[in-house]
Design a protein around this motif. Structure first.
Motif, PDB file in Angstrom:
ATOM      1  N   PHE A 120       5.703   5.125   2.296  1.00 19.91           N
ATOM      2  CA  PHE A 120       5.452   6.540   2.093  1.00 19.91           C
ATOM      3  C   PHE A 120       6.254   7.031   0.895  1.00 19.91           C
ATOM      4  CE2 PHE A 120       3.993   6.215   6.438  1.00 19.91           C
ATOM      5  CZ  PHE A 120       2.966   7.144   6.499  1.00 19.91           C
ATOM      6  N   PHE A 135      -7.720   4.325   5.627  1.00 18.31           N
ATOM      7  CA  PHE A 135      -7.221   3.794   4.358  1.00 18.31           C
ATOM      8  C   PHE A 135      -6.685   2.384   4.527  1.00 18.31           C
ATOM      9  CE2 PHE A 135      -3.145   3.261   1.990  1.00 18.31           C
ATOM     10  CZ  PHE A 135      -3.670   3.044   0.722  1.00 18.31           C
ATOM     11  N   LEU A 189      -3.090   6.100  -1.281  1.00 17.55           N
ATOM     12  CA  LEU A 189      -3.702   7.238  -0.600  1.00 17.55           C
ATOM     13  C   LEU A 189      -2.829   8.454  -0.856  1.00 17.55           C
ATOM     14  CD1 LEU A 189      -5.603   8.653   1.467  1.00 17.55           C
ATOM     15  CD2 LEU A 189      -4.034   7.853   3.266  1.00 17.55           C
ATOM     16  N   GLN A 190      -3.420   9.525  -1.383  1.00 17.15           N
ATOM     17  CA  GLN A 190      -2.670  10.748  -1.649  1.00 17.15           C
ATOM     18  C   GLN A 190      -3.108  11.845  -0.681  1.00 17.15           C
ATOM     19  OE1 GLN A 190      -1.524  11.718  -5.840  1.00 17.15           O
ATOM     20  NE2 GLN A 190      -3.221  10.374  -6.366  1.00 17.15           N
ATOM     21  N   ILE A 191      -2.157  12.327   0.090  1.00 19.83           N
ATOM     22  CA  ILE A 191      -2.406  13.375   1.075  1.00 19.83           C
ATOM     23  C   ILE A 191      -1.678  14.641   0.639  1.00 19.83           C
ATOM     24  CG2 ILE A 191      -1.910  14.102   3.448  1.00 19.83           C
ATOM     25  CD1 ILE A 191      -2.196  11.110   4.205  1.00 19.83           C
ATOM     26  N   ILE A 228       1.317   5.398   0.493  1.00 18.92           N
ATOM     27  CA  ILE A 228       0.776   6.647   1.036  1.00 18.92           C
ATOM     28  C   ILE A 228       1.636   7.788   0.525  1.00 18.92           C
ATOM     29  CG2 ILE A 228       0.224   7.956   3.116  1.00 18.92           C
ATOM     30  CD1 ILE A 228       0.083   5.229   4.600  1.00 18.92           C
ATOM     31  N   PRO A 234       2.862  -0.476   4.742  1.00 19.28           N
ATOM     32  CA  PRO A 234       2.605   0.589   3.768  1.00 19.28           C
ATOM     33  C   PRO A 234       3.849   1.442   3.596  1.00 19.28           C
ATOM     34  CG  PRO A 234       1.599   1.103   5.882  1.00 19.28           C
ATOM     35  CD  PRO A 234       2.077  -0.314   5.968  1.00 19.28           C
ATOM     36  N   LYS A 246       0.863  -1.172   0.000  1.00 21.17           N
ATOM     37  CA  LYS A 246       0.000   0.000   0.000  1.00 21.17           C
ATOM     38  C   LYS A 246       0.899   1.221   0.000  1.00 21.17           C
ATOM     39  CE  LYS A 246      -2.964  -2.769   2.939  1.00 21.17           C
ATOM     40  NZ  LYS A 246      -1.934  -3.829   3.025  1.00 21.17           N
ATOM     41  N   THR A 271      -7.007   9.471   8.823  1.00 22.32           N
ATOM     42  CA  THR A 271      -7.223   9.182   7.401  1.00 22.32           C
ATOM     43  C   THR A 271      -6.379   7.994   6.958  1.00 22.32           C
ATOM     44  OG1 THR A 271      -7.701  11.512   6.944  1.00 22.32           O
ATOM     45  CG2 THR A 271      -7.084  10.142   5.069  1.00 22.32           C
ATOM     46  N   VAL A 272      -5.149   7.932   7.436  1.00 22.66           N
ATOM     47  CA  VAL A 272      -4.265   6.806   7.106  1.00 22.66           C
ATOM     48  C   VAL A 272      -4.829   5.504   7.667  1.00 22.66           C
ATOM     49  CG1 VAL A 272      -1.996   5.786   7.595  1.00 22.66           C
ATOM     50  CG2 VAL A 272      -2.172   8.177   6.880  1.00 22.66           C
TER      51      VAL A 272
END
Length: 315
Positions: free
Chosen positions: A106, A308, A196-198, A5, A104, A3, A304-305
């Motif tokens: 980053f 996700f 997931l895009q932050i 992020i 996950p 995953k 949010t993470v």
């Protein structure tokens, strides 16, 4: 399945600090998506993670290039994809129990093309820059170059502004080197793992004040000495020394401007660059935005993470 992020946004929005805190909580690693942090010895002016930060959380795609080399988007994509695949194929028992797969990862930075190359799976022609060919093309007026492009690759020409010499030359370079149109070699092949895009953002005036504070800190941390050492070792014509922060200090060292003027110009140019970054990222529809002025920013992002990751496990 791994995953990913992504933490993105304009310069000086605190991406690295937030990513470090979250990566420590998840016990994972960070892939840098910064087009200058890939170069060795360019440390202070690129806001590269410190040695202590790199000990707290492993950082990849940092310090992987000699300053005299050219790191293309295609090079970055290949390196990043290889690291992601390696992580995906080697989950620990603890990771499997906690996440159902590998930890996950980053992907953190402000270089939009680097991030897009991974998130969208951009198909990029594997053609390295050819200085001799480019020098020949540079001698031809832009309107003529564009006319040539319209003849050899009309599809690419439709996507390139007639005055955009950089993209025109690149399209012709790819055509002359490979014998194939660049439009036939482009496209997207998005990865099959969850992403997931932050995005981090704030009011421009507040961002400007952060840029000014960071510029002062860079000077205090020894940016002038760093630039002086780099000029001495690689010469003042090194292209990287014409980038943000380095170019202005180089002008100061040459006696062309005062140190105060160098700082003011750095803030101005960085602010202009940040505005372009904001424009780029605001066009990306899948980014979840957070205001860095929020007092509970880290906890907002953390929730949010977690959502996700929980959703990814269920799916």
């Amino acid at each position: 399945m791994t995953k990913l992020i992504v933490i993105c946004g304009a310069t000086a929005t605190g991406k690295s600090g937030l990513a470090l805190a979250l990566a420590m909580r998840l016990e994972t690693v960070i892939l840098s998506a910064d087009s200058r942090q890939v170069y060795r010895e360019f440390d202070i002016g690129t806001a590269k993670p410190t040695l202590l930060q790199q000990k707290l959380v492993p950082h990849y795609l940092v310090n992987i290039c000699d300053p005299r080399e050219i790191m293309t988007v295609a090079d970055f994509q290949l390196s990043a994809q290889s690291l992601i695949l390696e992580q995906q194929n080697r989950p620990t028992v603890k990771e499997k129990e906690k996440y159902g797969s590998s930890s996950p990862l980053f992907l953190v930075g402000g270089t939009g093309l680097y991030i897009k190359s991974i998130v969208r799976g951009m198909k990029i022609p594997r053609v390295a820059p050819h200085p001799e060919l480019r020098s020949q093309l540079y001698d031809i007026p832009q309107h003529q170059l564009y006319g040539i492009l319209e003849q050899v690759d009309s599809i690419a020409a439709q996507k390139i502004h007639p005055n955009d010499s950089v993209r025109t030359i690149r399209a012709l370079e790819v055509f002359y080197v490979t014998g194939k149109q660049i439009s036939q070699q482009q496209g997207e092949n998005p990865p099959n793992y969850p992403i997931l895009q932050i995005g981090l953002d704030c009011e421009l005036d507040y961002l400007t004040s952060r840029i000014a504070q960071r510029t002062e800190k860079m000077i205090a941390d020894g940016l002038v000495q760093e630039v002086e050492n780099l000029c001495h070792k690689y010469g003042t014509d090194l292209p990287l020394l014409n980038t943000l922060g380095y170019q202005e200090i180089k002008q100061y060292l040459a006696g062309d401007i005062s140190l105060e003027s160098a700082k003011e110009l750095t803030v101005l140019h960085t602010r202009q660059f940040a505005k372009r970054q904001r424009t780029w990222f605001r066009k990306v529809p899948d980014i979840k935005w957070f205001d860095i002025q929020s007092s509970d920013l880290q906890e907002q992002v953390w929730l949010t993470v977690q959502e996700f990751l929980a959703k990814s496990v269920r799916e």
